[in-house]
Design a protein around this motif. Sequence first.
Motif, PDB file in Angstrom:
ATOM      1  N   GLY A  30       0.813  -1.209   0.000  1.00 46.23           N
ATOM      2  CA  GLY A  30       0.000   0.000   0.000  1.00 46.23           C
ATOM      3  C   GLY A  30       0.846   1.257   0.000  1.00 46.23           C
ATOM      4  O   GLY A  30       0.518   2.248  -0.682  1.00 46.23           O
ATOM      5  N   LEU A  31       1.952   1.253   0.764  1.00 43.80           N
ATOM      6  CA  LEU A  31       2.821   2.424   0.831  1.00 43.80           C
ATOM      7  C   LEU A  31       3.470   2.705  -0.516  1.00 43.80           C
ATOM      8  O   LEU A  31       3.599   3.868  -0.922  1.00 43.80           O
ATOM      9  CB  LEU A  31       3.894   2.210   1.905  1.00 43.80           C
ATOM     10  N   LEU A  39       8.502   2.870  -3.389  1.00 44.61           N
ATOM     11  CA  LEU A  39       9.139   2.188  -2.254  1.00 44.61           C
ATOM     12  C   LEU A  39      10.608   1.863  -2.539  1.00 44.61           C
ATOM     13  O   LEU A  39      11.427   1.841  -1.616  1.00 44.61           O
ATOM     14  CB  LEU A  39       8.370   0.902  -1.911  1.00 44.61           C
ATOM     15  N   ASP A  40      10.956   1.613  -3.792  1.00 45.86           N
ATOM     16  CA  ASP A  40      12.367   1.372  -4.133  1.00 45.86           C
ATOM     17  C   ASP A  40      13.226   2.571  -3.740  1.00 45.86           C
ATOM     18  O   ASP A  40      14.330   2.408  -3.217  1.00 45.86           O
ATOM     19  CB  ASP A  40      12.521   1.114  -5.631  1.00 45.86           C
ATOM     20  N   LEU A  77      17.098   5.149   0.080  1.00 53.62           N
ATOM     21  CA  LEU A  77      17.391   6.155   1.102  1.00 53.62           C
ATOM     22  C   LEU A  77      17.788   5.500   2.422  1.00 53.62           C
ATOM     23  O   LEU A  77      18.723   5.953   3.100  1.00 53.62           O
ATOM     24  CB  LEU A  77      16.161   7.047   1.315  1.00 53.62           C
ATOM     25  N   LEU A  78      17.073   4.452   2.804  1.00 55.05           N
ATOM     26  CA  LEU A  78      17.426   3.718   4.024  1.00 55.05           C
ATOM     27  C   LEU A  78      18.856   3.197   3.928  1.00 55.05           C
ATOM     28  O   LEU A  78      19.628   3.274   4.893  1.00 55.05           O
ATOM     29  CB  LEU A  78      16.452   2.562   4.233  1.00 55.05           C
ATOM     30  N   TRP A  79      19.202   2.664   2.765  1.00 53.86           N
ATOM     31  CA  TRP A  79      20.546   2.101   2.568  1.00 53.86           C
ATOM     32  C   TRP A  79      21.614   3.202   2.620  1.00 53.86           C
ATOM     33  O   TRP A  79      22.653   3.039   3.256  1.00 53.86           O
ATOM     34  CB  TRP A  79      20.591   1.356   1.236  1.00 53.86           C
ATOM     35  N   ALA A  80      21.328   4.330   1.976  1.00 61.03           N
ATOM     36  CA  ALA A  80      22.308   5.416   1.931  1.00 61.03           C
ATOM     37  C   ALA A  80      22.535   6.028   3.304  1.00 61.03           C
ATOM     38  O   ALA A  80      23.667   6.376   3.665  1.00 61.03           O
ATOM     39  CB  ALA A  80      21.850   6.486   0.938  1.00 61.03           C
ATOM     40  N   GLN A  81      21.469   6.158   4.092  1.00 61.88           N
ATOM     41  CA  GLN A  81      21.585   6.862   5.361  1.00 61.88           C
ATOM     42  C   GLN A  81      21.840   5.956   6.559  1.00 61.88           C
ATOM     43  O   GLN A  81      22.379   6.404   7.572  1.00 61.88           O
ATOM     44  CB  GLN A  81      20.326   7.701   5.602  1.00 61.88           C
ATOM     45  N   TYR A  82      21.412   4.686   6.453  1.00 62.99           N
ATOM     46  CA  TYR A  82      21.534   3.809   7.621  1.00 62.99           C
ATOM     47  C   TYR A  82      22.228   2.483   7.324  1.00 62.99           C
ATOM     48  O   TYR A  82      22.294   1.616   8.197  1.00 62.99           O
ATOM     49  CB  TYR A  82      20.140   3.540   8.212  1.00 62.99           C
TER      50      TYR A  82
END
Length: 593
Positions: free
Chosen positions: A391-392, A406-407, A412-417
């Motif tokens: 849904g997101l 979502l990709d 972004l999650l990978w780049a920042q965390y």
Amino acid sequence: MAQPSPVLQYSLSVNSVSQHLFDVTLSIPALDSEHLTLSLPGWIPGSYMVRDFSRNIVNFTATNIEGHPIDVKLLDKQQWQLTTGGEAVEIAYQVYAFDLSVRSAYINDEYAFCNGTSVFVCVSGSENLPCELVIKSPVSKPDWQIETTLPHLEDNRFISADYDELIDHPIFIGECTSADFEVDGITFTLMFSGTTEYDMPRLCADLGKVCQHHLSLFGKPYPVKHYLFMTLIANEGYGGLEHRSSTALLFPRFELPLAGEPEELSDSYVNFISLCSHELFHTWHVKRIKPDVMVVPDLSQETYTDQLWIYEGFTSFYDDVTLARVGVIPPERYFKIVAQNLTRLYKNAGRFKQSIAESSFYAWNKFYKQDAGSINHIVSYYNKGGIVALGLDILLRERSNNQCNLDDLMRLLWAQYGDESGTPANVIEQLCRDELNVDVKEYLDAVVYGTEDVAMDSLLEHIGVSQSVQTPLSLQDKGGDEAAGKVSPRYDFGAVTKDTDTGLLIQAVLEDSAACQAGLQINDKLIAVDGYVVNSKLLQRLLTVPNDKPLALSVIRDGRLLNLTLPLLPAQAQSCVLKITDEAKAVAWLGRQ
């Protein structure tokens, strides 16, 4: 001149196949400490339940460099204290290994398997010291191979930078078949325990597509140079557990394609490729991107987080959608899988009582310790979390006019965390708002922190898919199949059953169902309906034909014979069907490669 760093030296060998025993030794150099405390983890990362691995340790002893015994003081169920006077010491113990799962340790006549959390004690205060490991095959099994992704020194010697790395590479010693394939410079190994010959070319070809998808999604530099799909084969069983450069899998022996068999896109084959997809995705999303409290988790006790819906839920979305994106399954098959996931959710009354954020937090004592009543009281952060992710993705596309999805959020999650710095609880809302310029707070409040259903009807319309919910086609209906032209039960039953030699075993009773109103209970044995010995097929027939009176049930409960009455309630619409209404939109959304 600088002194070399001290090294902890471990050895692992199979003491007895028939008694399922590992021998473990640990040589600890002289350390600047009068006392040493040793401990074994209580749980393994990725599986959120305290398992008390120390219960399997036997014959724990310690000696000094002269070979004289050192007294061992027990501090608690998983800690031992030694008085060493700062001298070197050697520890020896055995581990009973007979848990056929991906979480612990297991030895049989074909192989020995273990996770480091089950077999290697930690020297408190010295967790950052490098560790060397010697792995010894049993003398009686000279053909047994060693498989692990621990950094290899030579022969049967391995090394790790610290204790955390030592316990994050499962170890296999035994008979196996394997095949390597390469994707964008990364070597992947597909390994199966035992000697059964599987269709390796097909498996490697399809897995190669999945691996390429995940590598391309997150981009270079890749976190691994070699990845091992370590698969334990058994007559029955299922599971997977992620590690930093490998996964341990458990799968039924004859639910995989054998060498020489005609190709068939069976449910079991799709399940296996999806399982591999799921665990490989965790290489990024759990092993590197992780909740803040899991950066340095306390392995002696529970570590609570309400973020597991992000990690297991998002991964549960990507494991299946990847198969459709790369062409392992057609779009229709993918949407049938989604319909089955929705059906599982719609049958779960617990979704109205527990949010997936709460489900994440209570994983330790609710999700991982489910009983027959759990379906009425809890919700799965895997199942609903995957639906929330779907849904997101659609929501991001619609609110950004297809400028993000979502990709992009995953990247972004990978780049920042991806540096293992740990995500805060509000990371999804924050990244969507600040980086993607999309406000999803109301959506997350409703479906993640609240107990509302995802509005799949309206969301799916945006990608050319329609949803309908119908009465089940059978008592075992998993969803996904249209009812057109098929006769389905007209009356509700509302219990999960298992056929026995005589009658049906009641395994779960859904609240407010006909079975609940009749007074059926978990572990009842339903032996007859209206005086006729019943099985699932006959029960379904009796619930299908028109009737004007309740059904008489004969039940054995705790050695007593009871007569109950099943009211004739209309069958509930809980079985979901998804249908592609605009193929161009659906294929574009999938982004088939």
